[in-house]
Design an enzyme around this catalytic site. Sequence first.
Site, PDB file in Angstrom:
ATOM      1  CB  SER A  23      18.657 -52.545 -18.187  1.00 45.46           C
ATOM      2  OG  SER A  23      18.096 -53.783 -17.768  1.00 45.46           O
TER       3      SER A  23
ATOM      4  CE1 TYR B 114      13.964 -51.222 -20.109  1.00 52.88           C
ATOM      5  CE2 TYR B 114      14.864 -53.385 -19.589  1.00 52.88           C
ATOM      6  CZ  TYR B 114      14.675 -52.056 -19.265  1.00 52.88           C
ATOM      7  OH  TYR B 114      15.210 -51.556 -18.101  1.00 52.88           O
TER       8      TYR B 114
END
Length: 265
Positions: free
Chosen positions: A149, A160
């Site tokens: 990501s 994250y």
Amino acid sequence: MNKPSEKTRHAGKIALVTGAAQGLGQAIACRLALEGATVALVDQSAELCSITLAQIKASDGQAFALGADLRTHTGNAQVVEQILQRSCAIDIAVLNVGGTIWAQPFWEYKAPQIEDEISRSLWPTLWGCHTVIPVMLKQNRGAIVTIGSTATRWSLRAPYAAAKGGVHAFTAALARDLAQSPVRVNCVSPGALVAQERITSRNLEPQTEQQQLWRREAYDQSVRDTPIGRPGEPTEVTGAVSFLASEDASYITGQVLYVAGGAVG
């Protein structure tokens, strides 16, 4: 529209796709099936994959669904065992499970929330590789595509970001370990994608007004920092995954390919 030649790109292959019930995982599974692979659709439960399975069957593709807790080694091992019982091989593994659960400043996270973010977005990739690589080494072939990501450089998602940054680093390191083998490992790293309604929510806790504001701010920042100026569609990411999983990418390993409208992580 796929080129006719692409419809046989993965003919005869068995592909494992995790997080296949919705979103990017669903799009990847449909793409690989359209290109000839028999796809093992894996998510929290087999029932969640019913829509993906129906889409593939409607296009005359081949697939079957499995359920497992992919945050655990046991869950991943069970998936690999069940696939081998049906197919005797795993040619492609796309390890897609992940996704930020909360969006807020790091100091606002509770300790269990940080653990949950890592459990969701890092462990499924590590355990998936740990259980599938022995199979690929034994059969003397295989391609693994992890999903990273660009959020590794974005705000309000620090746990994250740590998990997906770990996926990027792990992919590169693992590829070096496997470099003398016929097994390749690469990472596709998407940017902001069009928000879609989810079958299951990542966060079942009630959201305060401030938390909702932070989530909107996080998404807006993602789009704002995308040079192309818009979020991508999941189908715009699937071509990169299919390519890296194919023989066309036989001399590519250990790479992080950003499919993110010009953004990088």
